[in-house]
Design a protein around this motif. Structure first.
Motif, PDB file in Angstrom:
ATOM      1  N   THR A 199       0.837  -1.214   0.000  1.00 18.71           N
ATOM      2  CA  THR A 199       0.000   0.000   0.000  1.00 18.71           C
ATOM      3  C   THR A 199       0.860   1.247   0.000  1.00 18.71           C
ATOM      4  O   THR A 199       0.641   2.185  -0.776  1.00 18.71           O
ATOM      5  N   TYR A 200       1.879   1.282   0.886  1.00 19.68           N
ATOM      6  CA  TYR A 200       2.732   2.466   0.950  1.00 19.68           C
ATOM      7  C   TYR A 200       3.663   2.553  -0.252  1.00 19.68           C
ATOM      8  O   TYR A 200       4.027   3.653  -0.694  1.00 19.68           O
ATOM      9  N   GLN A 201       4.061   1.416  -0.787  1.00 17.06           N
ATOM     10  CA  GLN A 201       4.893   1.437  -1.992  1.00 17.06           C
ATOM     11  C   GLN A 201       4.132   2.082  -3.149  1.00 17.06           C
ATOM     12  O   GLN A 201       4.667   2.928  -3.870  1.00 17.06           O
ATOM     13  N   ASP A 202       2.860   1.694  -3.310  1.00 14.84           N
ATOM     14  CA  ASP A 202       2.037   2.291  -4.362  1.00 14.84           C
ATOM     15  C   ASP A 202       1.820   3.776  -4.102  1.00 14.84           C
ATOM     16  O   ASP A 202       1.807   4.596  -5.029  1.00 14.84           O
ATOM     17  N   TYR A 203       1.640   4.132  -2.825  1.00 20.32           N
ATOM     18  CA  TYR A 203       1.381   5.534  -2.493  1.00 20.32           C
ATOM     19  C   TYR A 203       2.601   6.402  -2.793  1.00 20.32           C
ATOM     20  O   TYR A 203       2.477   7.520  -3.318  1.00 20.32           O
ATOM     21  N   ILE A 204       3.792   5.889  -2.491  1.00 18.10           N
ATOM     22  CA  ILE A 204       5.020   6.626  -2.785  1.00 18.10           C
ATOM     23  C   ILE A 204       5.188   6.807  -4.296  1.00 18.10           C
ATOM     24  O   ILE A 204       5.580   7.880  -4.770  1.00 18.10           O
ATOM     25  N   SER A 205       4.857   5.777  -5.068  1.00 19.34           N
ATOM     26  CA  SER A 205       4.937   5.909  -6.526  1.00 19.34           C
ATOM     27  C   SER A 205       3.998   6.992  -7.016  1.00 19.34           C
ATOM     28  O   SER A 205       4.323   7.782  -7.899  1.00 19.34           O
ATOM     29  N   TYR A 206       2.805   7.033  -6.407  1.00 21.80           N
ATOM     30  CA  TYR A 206       1.835   8.081  -6.776  1.00 21.80           C
ATOM     31  C   TYR A 206       2.401   9.468  -6.469  1.00 21.80           C
ATOM     32  O   TYR A 206       2.277  10.402  -7.271  1.00 21.80           O
ATOM     33  N   LEU A 207       3.041   9.624  -5.290  1.00 26.48           N
ATOM     34  CA  LEU A 207       3.606  10.921  -4.916  1.00 26.48           C
ATOM     35  C   LEU A 207       4.737  11.319  -5.862  1.00 26.48           C
ATOM     36  O   LEU A 207       4.860  12.482  -6.259  1.00 26.48           O
ATOM     37  N   GLU A 208       5.579  10.357  -6.219  1.00 20.56           N
ATOM     38  CA  GLU A 208       6.686  10.664  -7.131  1.00 20.56           C
ATOM     39  C   GLU A 208       6.156  11.075  -8.507  1.00 20.56           C
ATOM     40  O   GLU A 208       6.709  11.985  -9.151  1.00 20.56           O
ATOM     41  N   ASP A 209       5.077  10.441  -8.960  1.00 17.13           N
ATOM     42  CA  ASP A 209       4.466  10.848 -10.226  1.00 17.13           C
ATOM     43  C   ASP A 209       3.919  12.264 -10.122  1.00 17.13           C
ATOM     44  O   ASP A 209       3.991  13.062 -11.077  1.00 17.13           O
ATOM     45  N   LEU A 210       3.352  12.601  -8.937  1.00 16.50           N
ATOM     46  CA  LEU A 210       2.806  13.949  -8.735  1.00 16.50           C
ATOM     47  C   LEU A 210       3.915  15.000  -8.779  1.00 16.50           C
ATOM     48  O   LEU A 210       3.732  16.096  -9.323  1.00 16.50           O
ATOM     49  N   VAL A 211       5.069  14.653  -8.205  1.00 18.00           N
ATOM     50  CA  VAL A 211       6.223  15.562  -8.269  1.00 18.00           C
ATOM     51  C   VAL A 211       6.637  15.798  -9.719  1.00 18.00           C
ATOM     52  O   VAL A 211       6.922  16.927 -10.139  1.00 18.00           O
ATOM     53  N   LYS A 212       6.663  14.722 -10.521  1.00 16.94           N
ATOM     54  CA  LYS A 212       7.028  14.880 -11.931  1.00 16.94           C
ATOM     55  C   LYS A 212       6.036  15.804 -12.644  1.00 16.94           C
ATOM     56  O   LYS A 212       6.406  16.597 -13.513  1.00 16.94           O
ATOM     57  N   LYS A 213       4.745  15.686 -12.272  1.00 13.45           N
ATOM     58  CA  LYS A 213       3.733  16.543 -12.893  1.00 13.45           C
ATOM     59  C   LYS A 213       4.008  18.007 -12.586  1.00 13.45           C
ATOM     60  O   LYS A 213       3.934  18.873 -13.458  1.00 13.45           O
ATOM     61  N   PHE A 214       4.354  18.301 -11.303  1.00 14.28           N
ATOM     62  CA  PHE A 214       4.640  19.684 -10.931  1.00 14.28           C
ATOM     63  C   PHE A 214       5.879  20.204 -11.663  1.00 14.28           C
ATOM     64  O   PHE A 214       5.908  21.345 -12.113  1.00 14.28           O
ATOM     65  N   HIS A 215       6.913  19.339 -11.767  1.00 16.10           N
ATOM     66  CA  HIS A 215       8.100  19.762 -12.506  1.00 16.10           C
ATOM     67  C   HIS A 215       7.752  20.045 -13.971  1.00 16.10           C
ATOM     68  O   HIS A 215       8.332  20.934 -14.602  1.00 16.10           O
ATOM     69  N   GLY A 216       6.784  19.265 -14.492  1.00 11.02           N
ATOM     70  CA  GLY A 216       6.349  19.508 -15.863  1.00 11.02           C
ATOM     71  C   GLY A 216       5.730  20.877 -16.016  1.00 11.02           C
ATOM     72  O   GLY A 216       5.963  21.573 -16.991  1.00 11.02           O
ATOM     73  N   TYR A 217       4.919  21.286 -15.008  1.00 15.58           N
ATOM     74  CA  TYR A 217       4.332  22.618 -15.045  1.00 15.58           C
ATOM     75  C   TYR A 217       5.421  23.690 -15.047  1.00 15.58           C
ATOM     76  O   TYR A 217       5.328  24.693 -15.763  1.00 15.58           O
ATOM     77  N   GLN A 239      -3.681  13.094  -2.257  1.00  7.59           N
ATOM     78  CA  GLN A 239      -4.402  12.054  -1.530  1.00  7.59           C
ATOM     79  C   GLN A 239      -3.766  11.847  -0.156  1.00  7.59           C
ATOM     80  O   GLN A 239      -2.548  11.878  -0.024  1.00  7.59           O
ATOM     81  N   PRO A 240      -4.575  11.656   0.869  1.00  8.82           N
ATOM     82  CA  PRO A 240      -4.012  11.470   2.221  1.00  8.82           C
ATOM     83  C   PRO A 240      -3.200  10.185   2.314  1.00  8.82           C
ATOM     84  O   PRO A 240      -3.380   9.257   1.525  1.00  8.82           O
ATOM     85  N   ILE A 241      -2.300  10.153   3.253  1.00  8.37           N
ATOM     86  CA  ILE A 241      -1.493   8.948   3.483  1.00  8.37           C
ATOM     87  C   ILE A 241      -2.405   7.820   3.965  1.00  8.37           C
ATOM     88  O   ILE A 241      -3.197   8.012   4.898  1.00  8.37           O
ATOM     89  N   PRO A 242      -2.329   6.650   3.337  1.00  5.99           N
ATOM     90  CA  PRO A 242      -3.197   5.544   3.754  1.00  5.99           C
ATOM     91  C   PRO A 242      -2.971   5.186   5.231  1.00  5.99           C
ATOM     92  O   PRO A 242      -1.851   5.216   5.730  1.00  5.99           O
ATOM     93  N   GLN A 243      -4.051   4.847   5.877  1.00  4.25           N
ATOM     94  CA  GLN A 243      -3.982   4.439   7.281  1.00  4.25           C
ATOM     95  C   GLN A 243      -3.866   2.918   7.356  1.00  4.25           C
ATOM     96  O   GLN A 243      -4.594   2.195   6.655  1.00  4.25           O
ATOM     97  N   THR A 244      -2.936   2.442   8.123  1.00  2.00           N
ATOM     98  CA  THR A 244      -2.796   1.004   8.352  1.00  2.00           C
ATOM     99  C   THR A 244      -2.758   0.726   9.841  1.00  2.00           C
ATOM    100  O   THR A 244      -2.614   1.644  10.652  1.00  2.00           O
TER     101      THR A 244
END
Length: 573
Positions: A199-217, A239-244
Motif C-alpha cells: 500500500t505504501y509502496q504504491d502511495y510513494i509511486s503516486y507521490l513521485e508521479d505527482l512531483v514529476k507533474k509539478f516539474h512539468g508545469y 491524496q491522504p497517506i493511507p492508514q494502516t
C-alpha cells in the motif's frame, strides 16, 4: 568555485556569482526588471545609476521568476505579459485596448507566474519533506514490526520446544498441531504486513508521479492553457497517506505438566482480542498543508518567510560557570543549555548564565552529549564504553553498551528519536544508529568502494531531511550521508589550504553550520553542501570557535576554546 545562475550543479562547494560583467563576487540580490543577479556592491551602483535607480532590487531569495517569452498571436511583435482578470486569458498590452476587454482589470503575468511557481515549489518541497519521508518511515516501521513479530514467534516456538522436550514422545502429536497453528498465525500477520507495505509502496509511486507533474508545469515554456497560471487547487490536492494498523502478536500460554491432559500441558497460542493500534502518522503543520490561492497583494502586505539576514547581529554574551572553556553545547528544554569543557565538566545553565546543575564525566573535546525530545541528557562514557542517560529527575542509568568500540560523539534525532553515535577503535571509525528500544539497526563506516567513510567522528548532528552530518577533523572534512548511510558529499572548506572542522549543527532551513578551528570562522552551507558564506569571522570578534547550536528562536549560540563565555547571534530574519 563561482558559477552563473544556469550552471549551478547538484554537487557541493559551489556558489552563485554576480551576473554583472567581469564581477565574480557572491550573488546576494536580484534586479527584477533587469532579471539580473548581483552582489552587494553592484546593487549599490545599480540603485545609484539614473537609469536604474527606480528598479526593484530584492534579496535573491525573493526574486521574480522570468516569464517565458511568448508572442501574441494577434500582435506578433508583442509579448504576452498580462492576464485579463475577467476573461482569465493571457494577453499582450495591445490586446488590453481591444473592445472585447474594455473596462476589464488586468494583472501582471510575471507576478502571477512567480507566485504560482513558488506554490508549485512549495508543494514539491512538501511532498519531498513530509509525505514521502513519512510514508517511507511507515514502511520502515512495518519492517521493524515484521522483525519483532518474527522474534516473538521464535520465542513462542522455543517455549513450545522446551515443553515438548520435557514430555518427549508423549506430546509429539500435540506439539505438531500447535506448531502448525503458530505458522498459520505468522503467515496471516506476514500477509497483512506485506499488504501494508505494498500500500505504501504504491502511495510513494503516486507521490513521485505527482512531483514529476509539478516539474512539468514548471519546465513548460507554453503559457496558453498552462495550469501554472491558473488556480491549481484541484491539481494540487494530494491524496491522504493511507492508514494502516499495527499487528497484534499472539501470546503463548504455557501449560502444566500432566500426563492426562497433553493439550493443556503444551499450552495454546492465541491472538488477543485487542483492537489493532493505528500506526502514528506524524502531523504536518496545518499552515503548510493548505494551499493559499493567489491573490493580489500590496507590497506592504507580503510577509517574508524566514531567511538569511544581510548581516549578523550579536544578541548577547554571558559566562558559563563551572567550565573553563566551551567545547560542546547541547540545547535542552525550556531554554537551557548543557555545556562541556576539556576536563569532563558538564554544566546545565539557563540563558542568563546561571548554573542549574553540574556532573563529572569522562568526556573531553568532542560532542559527547545530547538532549532528547523528552528532556533526557544522554552522554558517552569513553572509559567504560557505555552511553548513559540522565532523566529530568536526576536519575542516571546505563543506556547502551558499545562493547569494544569507544563512543566519542552522540546526537539524539528530533525526527524519529533514533540515537546516532560516533565511535572509534584502533584503525577504525563508524557511526551507529540505535532505535528507541536501544537496538542497533545501522552501522555507517565505508563507501560503496570499501573506503573508510570516517577517521575521527568527533561531532555529529542530523539535518531536517534526515542527512547525518559528521565533523571529522582527522579527514579535514564535514562528511554527510543520507539516512540510509549512502555518502552524499564531503565539504573540505571553501578555498582553504587547511580546514579543521569542529562543532557542527543545522538550522530550521536545513543549513549546515560548522566551526573551522584553523581559520577562526563559522561556515554556512546549504543542505546539499554548497558554500553560502563565512557567517562569523575574526572581524566579529570570534576566536577559536569550537561549538555551536541553533535554539528554538533560530539564534546561533557559539562557544570558543579559550574562554567560558557563550555568544548568541541573530543571522536569520
Amino acid at each position: 568555485m563561482g558559477l552563473s545562475e544556469s550552471q549551478i550543479p547538484d554537487t557541493a562547494q559551489h556558489y552563485l556569482v554576480c551576473g554583472i560583467k567581469d564581477c565574480e563576487k557572491n550573488c546576494l540580490f536580484y534586479c527584477n526588471p533587469c532579471h539580473q543577479p548581483m552582489c552587494e556592491q553592484c546593487r549599490d551602483k545599480h540603485e545609484k545609476s539614473p537609469d536604474t535607480k527606480n528598479h526593484e532590487v530584492v534579496p535573491y531569495r525573493y526574486r521574480k521568476q522570468q516569464l517565458p517569452v511568448k508572442k501574441c498571436r494577434d500582435h506578433p511583435t508583442k509579448d504576452i505579459d498580462i492576464l485579463c482578470d475577467e476573461c482569465n486569458v493571457p494577453l499582450c498590452s495591445k490586446c488590453s485596448t481591444m473592445p472585447v476587454h474594455k473596462g476589464h482589470s488586468f494583472t501582471d503575468l510575471e507576478t502571477i507566474y512567480t507566485e504560482k511557481s513558488e506554490t508549485c515549489r512549495q508543494e514539491v518541497q512538501r511532498i519531498q519533506a513530509y509525505f514521502i519521508p513519512t510514508a517511507k518511515d511507515l514502511r520502515n516501521e512495518i519492517k521493524i514490526d515484521a522483525t519483532e513479530i518474527k522474534t516473538i514467534m521464535d520465542g513462542i516456538r522455543s517455549s513450545m520446544r522446551d515443553e515438548a522436550m520435557s514430555l518427549k514422545t508423549l506430546v509429539d502429536e500435540v506439539t505438531s498441531d500447535n506448531m502448525e497453528q503458530v505458522n498459520k498465525v505468522e503467515d496471516s500477520i506476514r500477509e497483512m504486513l506485506q499488504s501494508q507495505d505494498k500500500t505504501y509502496q504504491d502511495y510513494i509511486s503516486y507521490l513521485e508521479d505527482l512531483v514529476k507533474k509539478f516539474h512539468g508545469y514548471l519546465s513548460s515554456t507554453h503559457l496558453k492553457n498552462n495550469p501554472i497560471i491558473f488556480p491549481l487547487t484541484k491539481q494540487l490536492k494530494i491524496q491522504p497517506i493511507p492508514q494502516t494498523t499495527k499487528p497484534v502478536p499472539p501470546v503463548f500460554t504455557a501449560g502444566r505438566y500432566s500426563k492426562g491432559d497433553i493439550a493443556k500441558l503444551l499450552g495454546r497460542i492465541t491472538v488477543p482480542d485487542t483492537k489493532p493500534e493505528n500506526r502514528k502518522i506524524k502531523p504536518m503543520d496545518t499552515a503548510s498543508t493548505q494551499l493559499k490561492p493567489t491573490v493580489k497583494q500590496n507590497k506592504s502586505d507580503v510577509k517574508p518567510t524566514l531567511s538569511l539576514s544581510s548581516s549578523v547581529t550579536k544578541v548577547r554574551k554571558y559566562t558559563v560557570p563551572g567550565v573553563d572553556r566551551v567545547l560542546h553545547i547541547s540545547l535542552g528544554k525550556s531554554g537551557t543549555l548543557w555545556v562541556s569543557d576539556i576536563s569532563g565538566n558538564l554544566v546545565q545553565t539557563n540563558l542568563q548564565g546561571n548554573q542549574l546543575q553540574k556532573i563529572q564525566t569522562s568526556g573531553a573535546h568532542e560532542g559527547y552529549h545530547t538532549v532528547t525530545q523528552d528532556g533526557d541528557l544522554i552522554y558517552t562514557d569513553r572509559n567504560n564504553k557505555v552511553i548513559n542517560r540522565k532523566t529530568p529527575d536526576n536519575t542516571i542509568t546505563e543506556l547502551i553498551k558499545t562493547r569494544d568500540w569507544t563512543p566519542i560523539s552522540i546526537h539524539s534525532s528530533h525526527i524519529n528519536r533514533d540515537i546516532l553515535v560516533g565511535m572509534v577503535k584502533p584503525g577504525e571509525a563508524k557511526v551507529t544508529r540505535y532505535i528507541k528500544t536501544r537496538r542497533e539497526i545501522q552501522n555507517i563506516h565505508s563507501h560503496n568502494e570499501g573506503q573508510a567513510m570516517f577517521s575521527g567522528p568527533h561531532y555529529i548532528t542530523e539535518n531536517t531531511n534526515g542527512d547525518v552530518c559528521v565533523s571529522d577533523w582527522k579527514k579535514e572534512a564535514v562528511v554527510v550521508v543520507n539516512k540510509s548511510g549512502k555518502h552524499r558529499f564531503s565539504y573540505t572548506g571553501q578555498g582553504l589550504s587547511k580546514f579543521y572542522p569542529k562543532g557542527v549543527c543545522t538550522d530550521h532551513l536545513g543549513h549546515i553550520l560548522v566551526c573551522d578551528h584553523h581559520s577562526d570562522t563559522v561556515h554556512l552551507l546549504d543542505q546539499d553542501g554548497q558554500f553560502l558564506c563565512l557567517l562569523l569571522t575574526q572581524q566579529q570578534g570570534i576566536k577559536y570557535p569550537r561549538s555551536l547550536c541553533v535554539d528554538d528562536e533560530s539564534n546561533l549560540i557559539v562557544g570558543q576554546r579559550d574562554t567560558n563565555t557563550v555568544t548568541v547571534y541573530k543571522y536569520l530574519q
